[in-house]
Design an enzyme around this catalytic site. Sequence first.
Site, mmCIF file in Angstrom:
data_model
loop_
_atom_site.group_PDB
_atom_site.id
_atom_site.type_symbol
_atom_site.label_atom_id
_atom_site.label_comp_id
_atom_site.label_asym_id
_atom_site.label_seq_id
_atom_site.Cartn_x
_atom_site.Cartn_y
_atom_site.Cartn_z
ATOM 1 N N LYS A 36 1.469 5.416 8.596
ATOM 2 C CA LYS A 36 2.851 5.138 8.204
ATOM 3 C C LYS A 36 3.488 4.113 9.148
ATOM 4 O O LYS A 36 4.212 3.220 8.702
ATOM 5 C CB LYS A 36 3.670 6.431 8.158
ATOM 6 C CG LYS A 36 3.332 7.272 6.935
ATOM 7 C CD LYS A 36 3.993 8.627 6.951
ATOM 8 C CE LYS A 36 3.529 9.464 5.775
ATOM 9 N NZ LYS A 36 3.892 10.875 5.906
ATOM 10 N N LYS A 70 1.759 2.835 -6.778
ATOM 11 C CA LYS A 70 3.089 2.204 -6.847
ATOM 12 C C LYS A 70 3.145 1.014 -5.920
ATOM 13 O O LYS A 70 3.710 -0.011 -6.246
ATOM 14 C CB LYS A 70 4.166 3.176 -6.334
ATOM 15 C CG LYS A 70 4.629 4.207 -7.249
ATOM 16 C CD LYS A 70 5.814 4.955 -6.644
ATOM 17 C CE LYS A 70 5.559 5.564 -5.281
ATOM 18 N NZ LYS A 70 4.633 6.681 -5.218
ATOM 19 N N LYS A 111 -7.322 0.642 -6.856
ATOM 20 C CA LYS A 111 -6.750 1.983 -7.006
ATOM 21 C C LYS A 111 -5.316 1.867 -7.545
ATOM 22 O O LYS A 111 -4.528 1.056 -7.043
ATOM 23 C CB LYS A 111 -6.733 2.662 -5.630
ATOM 24 C CG LYS A 111 -6.063 4.005 -5.655
ATOM 25 C CD LYS A 111 -5.911 4.605 -4.265
ATOM 26 C CE LYS A 111 -5.222 5.935 -4.385
ATOM 27 N NZ LYS A 111 -4.105 6.256 -3.635
HETATM 28 P P1 ADP Z 1 1.124 6.020 -4.756
HETATM 29 O O1 ADP Z 1 -0.161 5.461 -4.198
HETATM 30 O O2 ADP Z 1 1.442 5.498 -6.105
HETATM 31 O O3 ADP Z 1 2.292 5.887 -3.773
HETATM 32 P P2 ADP Z 1 1.076 8.719 -3.850
HETATM 33 O O4 ADP Z 1 0.412 8.326 -2.583
HETATM 34 O O5 ADP Z 1 2.506 9.140 -3.840
HETATM 35 O O6 ADP Z 1 0.863 7.566 -4.938
HETATM 36 O O7 ADP Z 1 0.175 9.859 -4.519
HETATM 37 C C1 ADP Z 1 0.589 11.150 -4.813
HETATM 38 C C2 ADP Z 1 -0.649 11.935 -5.209
HETATM 39 O O8 ADP Z 1 -1.269 11.374 -6.377
HETATM 40 C C3 ADP Z 1 -1.694 11.952 -4.111
HETATM 41 O O9 ADP Z 1 -1.954 13.301 -3.783
HETATM 42 C C4 ADP Z 1 -2.952 11.328 -4.689
HETATM 43 O O10 ADP Z 1 -4.033 12.227 -4.530
HETATM 44 C C5 ADP Z 1 -2.652 11.152 -6.175
HETATM 45 N N1 ADP Z 1 -2.987 9.767 -6.585
HETATM 46 C C6 ADP Z 1 -2.218 8.674 -6.416
HETATM 47 N N2 ADP Z 1 -2.807 7.560 -6.927
HETATM 48 C C7 ADP Z 1 -3.994 7.970 -7.445
HETATM 49 C C8 ADP Z 1 -5.073 7.303 -8.118
HETATM 50 N N3 ADP Z 1 -5.035 6.007 -8.366
HETATM 51 N N4 ADP Z 1 -6.136 8.041 -8.502
HETATM 52 C C9 ADP Z 1 -6.171 9.378 -8.266
HETATM 53 N N5 ADP Z 1 -5.196 10.064 -7.635
HETATM 54 C C10 ADP Z 1 -4.110 9.387 -7.221
#
Ligand code: ADP
Length: 320
Positions: free
Chosen positions: A110, A192, A189
């Site tokens: 972070k 957001k 991957k």
């Molecule tokens: P982002 O990357 O969009 O900010 P987060 O980090 O908030 O998403 O992810 C929240 C949850 O969703 C995590 O626990 C993660 O395991 C799951 N997750 C996020 N993106 C993916 C993805 N592309 N494939 C599988 N699981 C995901």
Amino acid sequence: MRILSGIQPSGKLHIGNYFGMMKPALELQHKGDAYLFIANYHALTTVTDGDSLQKATLDVALDFLACGLDPAKTVFFRQSDVPEVTELTWLLATVTPMGLLERCHSYKDKLAKGIPASHALFSYPVLMASDILAVQSDVVPVGRDQKQHVEVTRDIAIKFNQRFGEIFKIPEPSIRDNVAVVPGIDGQKMSKSYDNHIELFGSAKATKKRVMQIVTDSTPLEDPKNPDTCNVYALYRLFATEEETSQMAEQYRAGGFGYGHAKKALLEVMEREMGPHREKREALEKDLDYVNDVLREGGQKARAAARETLDKARAAMGLR
Ligand code: ADP
Ligand code: TRP
């Protein structure tokens, strides 16, 4: 068996979140005594605008209820409705070595992303330990990135128990290793932060626009194509049945089937799965009293469990 998991309210959920986190979390309600909460205290370490936090919290609640969370099976609550966890955090902090927190990858990641170092960001894992230990959870299902935090929780609980007596159950992490990484429209991957996501409950127009933007190669329509390297196929198979998936693979290999056809088929299977959830979500949006009642009642149940643990910990530490 008690199972607890938490989700930070971080804006609109996407298809990656749905397959990677929501669906596995919803399956828990059939596996034991399930607790699921919206980690809004944790989100305060990164979200600094109150209105955004409030909105994101409601969005997560609506998304989960729309996708099948059954409040009769899962205790669903907002972390901030259980203030006992903040008091327990302090008690746990007294047995938490600095070095344990200094080793946490998530904190370092972070900082590397430019999030300012604050006391709360640093002690984030102690609050997470408190969430878990307060309800005496046996199992904590998390993504791989959160495994270290559950290990920290175990270390804190063991130390506390050694010093003050057997107050806490030692939880086990359960890592979601079997869920594949969902690719975004560019093949990386889905996230957001890469702006390559497809929102779970976007408008029909926005979803179509996003699907049309999925990157494909330039193999001509009539030529055979490789499904295994195609982003459209990778997303299609998440929503389609096995039979539909192998049928599409055959069409790719046979030629005469273009990426436009595949995108159209993807939109159809997505709508088949999400359409009913969207209708439910729209109905819930008109009945926010119900949503708030669910969260409030869940909060009361979680609070009762946390109160019991907190009283034991206080007594053991001499706070009678
Ligand atoms: P982002 O990357 O969009 O900010 P987060 O980090 O908030 O998403 O992810 C929240 C949850 O969703 C995590 O626990 C993660 O395991 C799951 N997750 C996020 N993106 C993916 C993805 N592309 N494939 C599988 N699981 C995901
Ligand atoms: N830190 C977790 C995440 O970012 C969310 C969370 C907070 C959590 N408290 C928890 C998960 C307790 C499981 C158990 O994904």
